[in-house]
Design an enzyme around this catalytic site. Structure first.
Site, PDB file in Angstrom:
ATOM      1  CE  LYS A  53      -0.907  -4.121   8.311  1.00 36.46           C
ATOM      2  NZ  LYS A  53      -1.847  -4.270   7.197  1.00 36.46           N
ATOM      3  CD  GLN A  97      -5.500  -3.806   7.179  1.00 35.01           C
ATOM      4  OE1 GLN A  97      -4.389  -3.291   7.122  1.00 35.01           O
ATOM      5  NE2 GLN A  97      -5.664  -5.109   7.304  1.00 35.01           N
ATOM      6  CG  ASP A 120      -0.500  -3.455   1.432  1.00 37.07           C
ATOM      7  OD1 ASP A 120       0.062  -4.233   2.220  1.00 37.07           O
ATOM      8  OD2 ASP A 120      -1.535  -2.819   1.707  1.00 37.07           O
TER       9      ASP A 120
END
Ligand code: GUN
Length: 299
Positions: A53, A97, A120
């Protein structure tokens, strides 16, 4: 034999689009999108995802920061980092994460991220916006899957879509996004009669994390098969949640593992970050001022 859906190729195109838009944002407004990625502990898979990422963010000209916290970090310390990132005008997108170690309260951490910086789409406000069909950040993997469907000319309207898996990250948002696009949606889980449900799917999305759970013989001839699973084989190779070889014989289109959905998740994260920056999440955290961060240049 069905056609392969090349997620790597589509993701490369999405990244090129994002890069071009980011260059415009920088030229016109002096604004450089910034993505902060928070990782807790030493899970090797999380380490790999986070580094890809970060690398992808750098390649499209974003600023990016990785915060690698010890596995035993306290809830307070993690929340305090999130609050700091919420206040940092250079940070437009924050990603924590998952999964987090068991002693941490994942729901509380996700809810602490400012919804405007939640790239997200996991914050309850964004999840609620999706449920209600209102604008808001959408989770990256389902977004990437919709883009893949678009690329192969598959319009979900009127089709039977079967989503196997009911996670907050993929299954539930995927089902809602397909519903919004007028598919007839079934969500399956561990208590479902999988062979029978799967065999009715025109569009099949599988996201459970169980190696080859869905047998190729269950796939309806001509179905579009999207395999979100990434499971490691004993020999170190990767394998999906669908029995690929046999499913590919029946499907019209199918995603490979690796190289299908995975690269799309990262590409859509970049798009969500660009959109957060464009809406001005960095400086004000509101959606009302178009470019409050204008004039700030990359360091
Ligand atoms: N873990 C697995 N997938 C994801 C994702 O899309 N975002 C985050 N933050 N964690 C994940």
């Amino acid at each position: 034999m069905g056609q392969l859906i090349d997620g790597k190729e589509v993701a490369a195109r999405v990244r090129a689009e994002v890069k071009a838009e980011a260059a415009l944002l920088r030229e016109r407004w002096g604004l450089v999108p910034g993505l902060a990625v928070v990782r807790v502990g030493d899970d090797p898979a999380s380490r790999t995802y986070v580094s890809s990422k970060k690398k992808a963010a750098a390649e499209v000209g974003f600023l990016s920061w990785e915060y690698a916290l010890e596995a035993d970090v306290s809830q307070e310390a993690l929340l305090s980092l999130v609050h700091q990132l919420n206040e940092d005008a250079a940070v437009h997108g924050i990603l924590v994460q998952l999964p987090l170690p068991g002693h941490l309260d994942t729901d509380a951490v996700l809810a602490a991220v400012r919804p405007e910086k939640d790239v997200d789409g996991f914050h309850p406000v964004n999840a609620g916006s999706l449920l209600l069909g209102r604008p808001g950040a959408r989770p990256c993997t389902p977004l990437g899957i919709l883009r893949l469907l678009e690329e192969i000319g598959c319009d979900p309207a009127g089709k039977r879509a079967v989503v196997v898996g009911r996670s907050n990250i993929v299954g539930k948002p995927m089902a809602l996004m397909l519903l919004q696009r007028h598919a007839t949606v079934t969500v399956c889980h561990s208590r479902s009669d999988l062979p029978s449900e799967v065999s009715r799917a025109d569009i099949l999305v599988v996201a459970v994390g169980v190696r080859e759970l869905v047998k190729g013989d269950w796939v309806r001839p001509g179905a579009v098969v999207i395999d979100v699973g990434i499971n490691r084989r004993e020999d170190g190779g990767l394998v999906g949640d669908v029995e690929f070889a046999r499913a590919a014989q029946r499907a019209s289109f199918i995603t490979p593992v690796p190289g299908g959905v995975g690269p799309m998740t990262v590409a859509m994260l970049l798009r969500n970050t660009l959109e957060a920056a464009t809406r001005g999440a960095g400086a004000s955290g509101t959606l009302t001022e178009p470019f409050p961060g204008a004039g700030r240049l990359a360091r």
